[in-house]
Design an enzyme around this catalytic site. Structure first.
Site, mmCIF file in Angstrom:
data_model
loop_
_atom_site.group_PDB
_atom_site.id
_atom_site.type_symbol
_atom_site.label_atom_id
_atom_site.label_comp_id
_atom_site.label_asym_id
_atom_site.label_seq_id
_atom_site.Cartn_x
_atom_site.Cartn_y
_atom_site.Cartn_z
ATOM 1 N N LYS A 80 0.826 -1.266 -0.119
ATOM 2 C CA LYS A 80 -0.006 0.094 0.033
ATOM 3 C C LYS A 80 0.765 1.176 0.017
ATOM 4 N N CYS A 169 -11.976 4.451 16.855
ATOM 5 C CA CYS A 169 -10.641 3.715 16.602
ATOM 6 C C CYS A 169 -9.864 3.612 17.752
ATOM 7 N N MET A 170 -9.478 4.603 18.391
ATOM 8 C CA MET A 170 -8.801 4.634 19.551
ATOM 9 C C MET A 170 -9.181 5.085 21.051
ATOM 10 N N MET A 337 -8.055 -3.141 17.227
ATOM 11 C CA MET A 337 -9.480 -2.976 17.467
ATOM 12 C C MET A 337 -10.294 -4.206 17.870
ATOM 13 N N GLY A 374 -4.120 2.831 14.981
ATOM 14 C CA GLY A 374 -4.577 2.541 13.680
ATOM 15 C C GLY A 374 -4.322 3.432 12.405
ATOM 16 N N GLN A 375 -4.740 4.769 12.725
ATOM 17 C CA GLN A 375 -4.470 5.552 11.411
ATOM 18 C C GLN A 375 -3.048 6.224 11.640
HETATM 19 N N1 MGD Z 1 -17.609 -2.033 10.093
HETATM 20 C C1 MGD Z 1 -16.530 -1.457 10.442
HETATM 21 N N2 MGD Z 1 -16.521 -0.007 10.494
HETATM 22 C C2 MGD Z 1 -15.752 0.726 10.730
HETATM 23 C C3 MGD Z 1 -14.342 0.121 11.261
HETATM 24 C C4 MGD Z 1 -14.239 -1.423 11.558
HETATM 25 O O1 MGD Z 1 -13.358 -2.084 12.139
HETATM 26 N N3 MGD Z 1 -15.332 -1.826 11.069
HETATM 27 N N4 MGD Z 1 -13.102 0.696 11.953
HETATM 28 C C5 MGD Z 1 -13.574 2.344 12.479
HETATM 29 C C6 MGD Z 1 -12.193 2.963 12.459
HETATM 30 S S1 MGD Z 1 -10.900 2.339 13.491
HETATM 31 C C7 MGD Z 1 -11.709 4.080 11.629
HETATM 32 S S2 MGD Z 1 -10.284 4.613 11.776
HETATM 33 C C8 MGD Z 1 -13.097 4.467 10.817
HETATM 34 C C9 MGD Z 1 -12.283 5.234 9.574
HETATM 35 O O2 MGD Z 1 -13.006 5.696 8.827
HETATM 36 P P1 MGD Z 1 -13.013 7.195 7.843
HETATM 37 O O3 MGD Z 1 -12.138 7.920 8.212
HETATM 38 O O4 MGD Z 1 -14.471 7.387 7.641
HETATM 39 O O5 MGD Z 1 -12.391 6.140 6.400
HETATM 40 P P2 MGD Z 1 -11.252 6.683 5.374
HETATM 41 O O6 MGD Z 1 -11.591 5.682 4.188
HETATM 42 O O7 MGD Z 1 -9.828 6.649 6.020
HETATM 43 O O8 MGD Z 1 -11.599 8.058 5.215
HETATM 44 C C10 MGD Z 1 -10.953 8.904 4.937
HETATM 45 C C11 MGD Z 1 -11.346 10.102 4.038
HETATM 46 O O9 MGD Z 1 -10.637 11.295 4.023
HETATM 47 C C12 MGD Z 1 -10.225 11.414 2.291
HETATM 48 N N5 MGD Z 1 -8.923 12.158 2.180
HETATM 49 C C13 MGD Z 1 -7.732 11.529 2.182
HETATM 50 N N6 MGD Z 1 -6.748 12.474 2.374
HETATM 51 C C14 MGD Z 1 -7.379 13.456 2.704
HETATM 52 C C15 MGD Z 1 -6.907 14.700 2.826
HETATM 53 O O10 MGD Z 1 -5.379 15.287 2.988
HETATM 54 N N7 MGD Z 1 -7.945 15.823 3.162
HETATM 55 C C16 MGD Z 1 -9.076 15.583 3.172
HETATM 56 N N8 MGD Z 1 -9.872 16.567 3.462
HETATM 57 N N9 MGD Z 1 -9.420 14.427 2.914
HETATM 58 C C17 MGD Z 1 -8.620 13.290 2.834
HETATM 59 C C18 MGD Z 1 -10.298 10.031 1.902
HETATM 60 O O11 MGD Z 1 -10.537 10.196 0.531
HETATM 61 C C19 MGD Z 1 -11.486 9.351 2.729
HETATM 62 O O12 MGD Z 1 -12.670 9.372 2.101
HETATM 63 O O13 MGD Z 1 -13.732 3.771 10.430
HETATM 64 C C20 MGD Z 1 -14.408 3.015 11.539
HETATM 65 N N10 MGD Z 1 -15.589 2.169 10.709
HETATM 66 N N1 MGD Z 2 -4.297 -2.782 5.397
HETATM 67 C C1 MGD Z 2 -5.099 -1.910 6.366
HETATM 68 N N2 MGD Z 2 -4.222 -1.567 7.557
HETATM 69 C C2 MGD Z 2 -4.856 -0.735 8.257
HETATM 70 C C3 MGD Z 2 -6.158 -0.087 8.325
HETATM 71 C C4 MGD Z 2 -6.819 -0.385 6.700
HETATM 72 O O1 MGD Z 2 -7.751 -0.114 6.628
HETATM 73 N N3 MGD Z 2 -6.203 -1.322 6.026
HETATM 74 N N4 MGD Z 2 -6.824 0.675 9.121
HETATM 75 C C5 MGD Z 2 -6.010 1.166 10.204
HETATM 76 C C6 MGD Z 2 -6.720 1.450 11.189
HETATM 77 S S1 MGD Z 2 -7.336 2.861 11.121
HETATM 78 C C7 MGD Z 2 -6.906 0.493 12.312
HETATM 79 S S2 MGD Z 2 -7.976 1.073 13.530
HETATM 80 C C8 MGD Z 2 -5.965 -0.719 12.355
HETATM 81 C C9 MGD Z 2 -7.125 -1.756 12.749
HETATM 82 O O2 MGD Z 2 -6.103 -2.925 13.151
HETATM 83 P P1 MGD Z 2 -6.771 -4.306 13.647
HETATM 84 O O3 MGD Z 2 -7.388 -4.210 14.955
HETATM 85 O O4 MGD Z 2 -5.596 -5.133 13.537
HETATM 86 O O5 MGD Z 2 -7.586 -4.825 12.490
HETATM 87 P P2 MGD Z 2 -9.411 -5.418 12.279
HETATM 88 O O6 MGD Z 2 -9.421 -6.172 11.166
HETATM 89 O O7 MGD Z 2 -10.239 -4.134 12.515
HETATM 90 O O8 MGD Z 2 -9.448 -6.375 13.631
HETATM 91 C C10 MGD Z 2 -8.405 -7.029 14.113
HETATM 92 C C11 MGD Z 2 -9.035 -8.409 14.804
HETATM 93 O O9 MGD Z 2 -9.881 -8.268 15.870
HETATM 94 C C12 MGD Z 2 -10.394 -9.811 15.903
HETATM 95 N N5 MGD Z 2 -11.394 -9.878 16.781
HETATM 96 C C13 MGD Z 2 -12.820 -9.691 16.479
HETATM 97 N N6 MGD Z 2 -13.561 -9.865 17.365
HETATM 98 C C14 MGD Z 2 -12.558 -10.043 18.727
HETATM 99 C C15 MGD Z 2 -12.928 -10.162 19.999
HETATM 100 O O10 MGD Z 2 -13.802 -10.359 20.700
HETATM 101 N N7 MGD Z 2 -11.857 -10.281 20.691
HETATM 102 C C16 MGD Z 2 -10.518 -10.198 20.232
HETATM 103 N N8 MGD Z 2 -9.476 -10.289 20.983
HETATM 104 N N9 MGD Z 2 -10.472 -9.853 18.677
HETATM 105 C C17 MGD Z 2 -11.451 -9.877 18.012
HETATM 106 C C18 MGD Z 2 -10.797 -9.982 14.244
HETATM 107 O O11 MGD Z 2 -10.820 -11.186 14.074
HETATM 108 C C19 MGD Z 2 -9.528 -9.319 13.732
HETATM 109 O O12 MGD Z 2 -8.618 -10.191 13.417
HETATM 110 O O13 MGD Z 2 -5.636 -1.018 11.055
HETATM 111 C C20 MGD Z 2 -4.741 0.128 10.724
HETATM 112 N N10 MGD Z 2 -4.114 -0.536 9.357
HETATM 113 S S1 SF4 Z 3 2.750 2.831 7.408
HETATM 114 FE FE1 SF4 Z 3 1.632 1.032 7.333
HETATM 115 S S2 SF4 Z 3 0.676 0.950 4.940
HETATM 116 FE FE2 SF4 Z 3 2.573 2.504 5.299
HETATM 117 S S3 SF4 Z 3 4.117 1.126 4.475
HETATM 118 FE FE3 SF4 Z 3 4.338 1.033 6.435
HETATM 119 S S4 SF4 Z 3 3.157 -0.770 7.317
HETATM 120 FE FE4 SF4 Z 3 2.454 -0.012 4.999
HETATM 121 MO MO MO Z 4 -8.856 3.046 13.125
#
Ligand code: MGD
Ligand code: MGD
Ligand code: SF4
Ligand code: MO
Length: 752
Positions: A80, A169-170, A337, A374-375
Site C-alpha cells: 500500500k 478507533c483509539m 480493534m 490505527g491511523q
Molecule cells: N464496520 C467497520 N467500520 C469501521 C471500522 C471497523 O473496524 N469496522 N473501523 C473504524 C475505524 S478504526 C476507523 S479509523 C474509521 C475510519 O473511517 P473513515 O475515516 O471514514 O475512513 P477513510 O476511508 O479513512 O476516510 C478518510 C477520507 O478522507 C479522504 N482524504 C484522504 N486524504 C485527505 C486529505 O488530505 N484531506 C481531506 N480533507 N480528506 C482526505 C479519503 O479520500 C477518505 O474519504 O472507520 C471505522 N469504521
Molecule cells: N491494510 C489496512 N491496514 C490498516 C487499516 C486498513 O484499513 N487497512 N486501518 C488502520 C486502522 S485505522 C486501524 S484502527 C487498524 C485496525 O487493525 P486491527 O485491529 O488489527 O484490524 P481489524 O481487522 O479491524 O481487527 C483485528 C482483529 O480483531 C479480531 N476480533 C474480532 N472480535 C474480537 C474479540 O472479541 N476479541 C479479540 N481479541 N479479537 C477480536 C478480528 O478477528 C480481527 O482479526 O488497522 C490500521 N491498518
Molecule cells: S505505514 Fe503501514 S501502510 Fe504504510 S508502508 Fe508502513 S506498514 Fe505499510
Molecule cells: Mo482506526
C-alpha cells in the site's frame, strides 16, 4: 537495480504483499528511464506504523516512492505504502469547490462556496448557539490541522463539538491508558520488539494492518527460536500463522481469558511483588483502593476452568499462555480493534495492562504494553492535541476548571472563554445531526457515510434539508460526497506539509513534494480561511501557515509531560522522526516513558526507578474488571456473530486503495468469510451468494469458505462502498470511551 513494474509486483505478490523496497520503486513506465529530479522526505499516508517514505518527483509530478532508510522502517514499505503515486493523479480527484443545487453538486468558486459555508455557520451560531455547530475530523489529518480546528472551535466559537474518527478507533485505548496510568499513550517503542522474547498479540491482525511492524516481529522470531508468539483472536488470521499458541474463543469473552491468565500467573508464583508492591495500586471496579488479597479473591471467579466455560478456550491452553507470558524474559503486548471496538473496550485495555503490572513486564527493553494506533496520525493529531469533545491539548480535559484556565492563559483568552461542558461524542453528535439539532457540520478527512456503524440511520439524517454539511474530500466517489451540501477540494498528502505522529509517539514531518492540483488548498489553508471569514479574532488564530501552528503546539505542550519544545521544524526537516517527550533542541527523544534515566520528566536523582507521574502517588492502577457479555449476543433468532475488519491491500472505505489497479485486483469486492463446518451445515459452497441479516438490514455477499473464522462466526471486510457492511453493524458503544462495538453483533445467514 533495474526492475520493471511487473517484476516488482511479482516479487511483492510472492512475499505475501510484503516487500523490501530499499531501492526505488518505479511507478510509471517513464520513471524507469530516468531517476527522479529530487527525493522529498515524508511519511506513508496509511497505517499507524508510520513508515518514513521518500517521494520521487520528476517534472513537478510524483513518479515513485521508496522507503526512508533513516526512519524506523529502515527503508521497508508494504505494498500500500509503495503504491501511493497513482492515487494522487486519480481521475476522481476533486479539483474545485462544489455547491449542491437542486440535488446536484455544481462547480463553484472558492468565494461562493466559502460564503455559503460561513453563512450557514453564522446563522446556526446566532440562532442556536455554539452547541449547534460541529467539527468532525480525522486521525489522518495532520497534527497542525487537528490542533487548528480544535482551537477554532473551542477558543473561537466556544463550542466543544469537536470529534472525529479516532472515537471509532483509539478511544478505548485512551481510556485504558488514562485509567491505568493517569496519562494517555504507550510508554514503549518499536525497539522493544528487538529485545522481547514473548509477543502477546490480542485483537490485532498485525500482519495485514501493521505489516512492517509485523515483519519486525516475524524477523525477531526467526532470529531466535526461543521467542514465543501468542495470538488471541477468534479468527485464524495471517498473524496467527506464526503463533506458537493461537487462542480461538467465543468473540467478546477475552476479558474472562485475561483475568484467568492473571489467576494462573499468581497461582504459579510468576507474579512480581517487588514491582507491584512499590508501583501499583489495586482498584475495584467502583474505584476503591484495595489490597492484593482482594484482587486474588476477585480472580477466584476466573479460574481457567471457569474461563473455559465462558470463552471456550481449554483451561490447559489458558495455563500455557499465562506461563509463557509471565516467564519470558520480556513480553510485549500488541492490541488494536479486537479490544478497542467493544462495549468493554476500556476494560479490555485495562486487563492487558494488568498482566504487565502484575509481572513487571513493563518499562524494560523488550517489555511493554503497546496499543497499536490505527491511523497514521490518530495519536499525534487527535489524542495529543486534544481534538475530541472532552479534551484540551496535551492531556488536559474540558471538565477540569484548572485545565481550562491553563489553556485560556496560554491561548491569551479571557477567563471563562472555553465552555465548561464537554461536547457531544461521535455517536451522540451524528444522532444530533440526524435530528437536525446540530445545524452545521464541518467534515474533514473522513468518510462517515461509509464508516459509521448502523450507517443507514446516519445517511438518512444527512439527507435532511434543515441541516448543513460541508465536506473537505479529495475524491468525488467517496460515499459522503453524495450527502454533503458543499464540497471543498483539499490538497492531498504529498501536496502539503505537516506532521504525522505514529504508534510509538514518533512525529515525522511530511514535506510538500508537489503543488496542489487545480484549485486544491491544504486543509490548514481551508481552515484558516474559514476562521478568517467567520470573524474569529486574529489574536486567537494568528497563524499565517502550517509552521506557525506547529510552533504554537510546541509551546503549548511544553508546560506538560508531552513536551514537544525540542522538535523544531529545522530538526524535523533533517531527522526522520522524533519521539516525545523531547524538551530541548539537543534532546534525542524518548524511547521509554516513566523510567528514570529515560524519561526527561523524571529528575535524574528521583528516589525510585519508575514514576507513574500521571497519578499523584506515582503509582499505576491495576483494575478489577469483570467479564460482561457483548451488547448483542447471538440468540435463537440471530444465532451467529458478525465481525468486521480489514484486509491488507485496502484502506478503510477504499477511496484511495481502490484507485490502484494492483490493490483493487487483489480484493475487488467485499465477501463473507465462513467457517467450513458452518458452510457445510448450511449447504454453502465457496463462491455462493449468502444472505446476511441483522436487526438493522439485510445484504448479500459471496462466500469465502475457510478455516479462518471459528464456527459460529462470520467476517466481512468493510472497504467496499458497493457492499457497505456498516448497514448491518451496531451502534452500541462503550460507556467510558464511547467507542462503538463494530466487532460483534448477532446475525443470521442463509444461502441466497
Ligand atoms: N464496520 C467497520 N467500520 C469501521 C471500522 C471497523 O473496524 N469496522 N473501523 C473504524 C475505524 S478504526 C476507523 S479509523 C474509521 C475510519 O473511517 P473513515 O475515516 O471514514 O475512513 P477513510 O476511508 O479513512 O476516510 C478518510 C477520507 O478522507 C479522504 N482524504 C484522504 N486524504 C485527505 C486529505 O488530505 N484531506 C481531506 N480533507 N480528506 C482526505 C479519503 O479520500 C477518505 O474519504 O472507520 C471505522 N469504521
Ligand atoms: N491494510 C489496512 N491496514 C490498516 C487499516 C486498513 O484499513 N487497512 N486501518 C488502520 C486502522 S485505522 C486501524 S484502527 C487498524 C485496525 O487493525 P486491527 O485491529 O488489527 O484490524 P481489524 O481487522 O479491524 O481487527 C483485528 C482483529 O480483531 C479480531 N476480533 C474480532 N472480535 C474480537 C474479540 O472479541 N476479541 C479479540 N481479541 N479479537 C477480536 C478480528 O478477528 C480481527 O482479526 O488497522 C490500521 N491498518
Ligand atoms: S505505514 Fe503501514 S501502510 Fe504504510 S508502508 Fe508502513 S506498514 Fe505499510
Ligand atoms: Mo482506526
Amino acid at each position: 537495480m533495474k526492475l520493471t513494474r511487473r517484476d516488482v509486483l511479482k516479487t511483492a505478490a510472492a512475499s505475501s504483499a510484503m516487500v523490501a523496497l530499499n531501492s526505488s520503486f518505479p511507478m510509471v513506465e517513464e520513471a524507469l528511464a530516468a531517476e527522479p529530479d529530487k527525493w522529498v522526505k515524508a511519511v506513508c499516508r496509511f497505517c499507524g506504523t508510520g513508515c518514513g517514505v521518500m517521494i520521487g518527483v520528476k517534472g513537478g509530478k510524483v513518479v515513485t516512492v521508496k522507503g526512508d532508510p533513516n526512519n524506523h522502517n529502515k527503508g521497508f514499505l508494504c505494498l500500500k505504502g509503495a503504491l501511493m503515486p497513482p492515487i494522487v493523479y486519480a481521475k476522481e480527484r476533486v479539483t474545485k469547490p462544489y455547491i449542491r443545487k437542486n440535488g446536484q453538486l455544481q462547480p463553484a468558486s472558492w468565494d461562493e462556496a466559502m460564503n455559503l459555508v460561513v453563512g450557514k455557520f453564522k446563522i446556526a451560531l446566532k440562532e442556536h448557539g455554539p452547541t449547534s455547530i460541529a467539527f468532525y475530523g480525522s486521525g489522518q489529518a495532520l497534527t497542525e490541522e487537528s490542533y487548528l480546528a480544535s482551537k477554532i472551535w473551542k477558543a473561537g466559537f466556544r463550542s466543544n463539538n469537536v470529534e472525529g474518527n479516532p472515537r471509532l478507533c483509539m478511544a478505548s485505548a485512551v481510556g485504558g491508558y488514562v485509567t491505568s496510568f493517569g496519562k494517555d499513550e504507550p510508554s514503549g517503542s518499536y525497539e522493544d520488539i528487538d529485545a522481547a522474547t514473548c509477543f502477546f498479540i490480542i485483537g490485532s491482525n498485525m500482519s495485514e494492518c501493521h505489516p512492517i511492524l509485523f515483519k519486525r516481529v516475524a524477523s525477531r522470531k526467526q532470529a531466535d527460536p526461543n521467542v514465543k508468539v501468542i495470538v488471541v483472536d477468534p479468527r485464524k488470521t495471517n498473524t496467527a500463522r506464526i503463533a506458537d499458541e493461537h487462542v480461538s474463543f467465543k468473540p467478546g469473552t477475552d476479558l474472562a481469558i485475561l483475568n484467568a491468565m492473571a489467576y494462573v500467573i499468581i497461582q504459579e508464583e510468576l507474579d512480581n511483588p517487588r514491582f507491584y508492591e512499590k508501583y501499583v495500586n489495586f482498584m475495584t471496579n467502583d474505584k476503591k483502593k484495595v489490597n492484593f488479597k482482594a484482587y486474588q479473591k476477585f480472580l477466584e471467579d476466573y479460574t481457567p476452568e471457569k474461563a473455559e466455560k465462558i470463552s471456550g478456550v481449554p483451561a490447559e491452553q489458558i495455563r500455557r499462555i499465562a506461563i509463557m507470558f509471565a516467564s519470558a524474559s520480556g513480553t510485549v503486548s500488541f492490541w488494536t480493534m479486537g479490544l478497542n471496538q467493544r462495549i468493554r473496550g476500556v476494560w479490555a485495555n485495562n486487563l492487558v495492562t494488568n498482566l504487565h503490572l502484575l509481572t513487571g513486564h513493563i518499562g524494560k527493553p523488550g517489555a511493554t504494553n503497546f496499543s497499536l494506533t490505527g491511523q497514521p496520525n490518530a495519536c499525534g493529531g487527535v489524542r495529543d492535541t486534544g481534538s475530541l469533545c472532552h479534551l484540551l491539548p496535551a492531556g488536559r480535559v474540558i471538565k477540569k476548571a484548572s485545565h481550562r484556565a491553563q489553556l485560556e492563559k496560554q491561548w491569551g483568552l479571557k477567563p471563562g472563554t472555553i465552555a465548561p461542558k464537554p461536547g457531544l461524542h461521535t455517536i451522540a453528535l451524528w444522532n444530533a445531526f440526524s435530528e437536525a439539532k446540530i445545524k452545521a457540520m464541518f467534515v474533514l478527512c473522513t468518510n462517515p457515510a461509509h464508516s459509521l456503524p448502523n450507517v443507514n440511520m446516519y445517511t438518512e439524517g444527512m439527507k435532511r434539508k434543515d441541516n448543513f454539511m460541508v465536506l473537505s474530500e479529495p475524491f468525488m466517489d467517496a460515499e459522503t460526497v453524495k450527502y454533503c451540501d458543499v464540497l471543498l477540494p483539499p490538497a492531498f498528502w504529498c501536496e502539503k506539509r505537516g506532521v504525522y505522529g505514529c504508534s510509538e509517539r514518533r512525529y515525522s514531518l511530511l514535506m510538500q513534494a508537489v503543488e496542489p492540483m487545480g484549485e486544491c488548498k491544504s486543509d490548514i489553508d481551508i481552515l484558516l480561511d474559514f476562521a478568517r471569514r467567520m470573524g474569529v479574532d486574529s489574536k486567537v488564530i494568528p497563524f499565517k501557515n502550517v509552521d506557525d501552528v506547529w510552533d504554537e503546539w510546541r509551546e503549548v505542550s511544553s508546560a506538560t509531560p508531552y513536551n514537544f519544545k525540542g522538535m523544531t521544524r529545522a530538526r524535523q526537516e533533517k531527522e526522520s522522526g522524533l519521539r516525545w517527550p523531547c524538551p530541548t533542541e539537543d534532546h534525542p527523544g524518548t524511547k521509554i516513558r516513566y523510567v528514570r534515566g529515560e524519561d526527561p520528566n523524571i529528575p535524574k536523582d528521583y528516589k525510585n526507578k519508575y514514576w507513574y507521574y500521571g497519578y499523584p502517588d506515582g503509582k499505576a492502577k491495576l483494575w478489577m474488571r469483570p467479564y460482561a457479555p457483548a451488547a448483542e449476543e447471538p440468540d435463537a433468532e440471530y444465532p451467529m456473530v458478525l465481525t468486521t475488519g480489514r484486509v491488507i491491500d485496502h484502506w478503510h472505505t477504499g477511496t484511495m486503495t481502490m484507485k490502484v489497479p494492483e490493490l483493487r485486483r487483489s480484493f475487488p469486492k467485499a465477501y463473507v468469510e465462513i467457517n467450513e463446518d458452518d458452510a457445510s451445515k448450511l449447504g454453502i459452497k465457496n463462491g455462493d451468494n449468502v444472505e446476511l441479516e441483522t436487526r438493522r438490514d439485510t445484504m448479500v455477499f459471496q462466500a469465502k469458505v475457510s478455516d479462518v473464522c471459528r464456527p459460529g462466526l462470520v467476517f466481512v471486510p468493510w472497504f467496499d462502498a458497493n457492499l457497505m457492511i456498516n448497514k448491518l453493524t451496531l451502534n452500541a458503544f462503550d460507556k467510558g470511551s464511547k467507542q462503538p462495538e463494530y466487532k460483534i453483533c448477532a446475525v443470521r445467514i442463509k444461502k441466497a
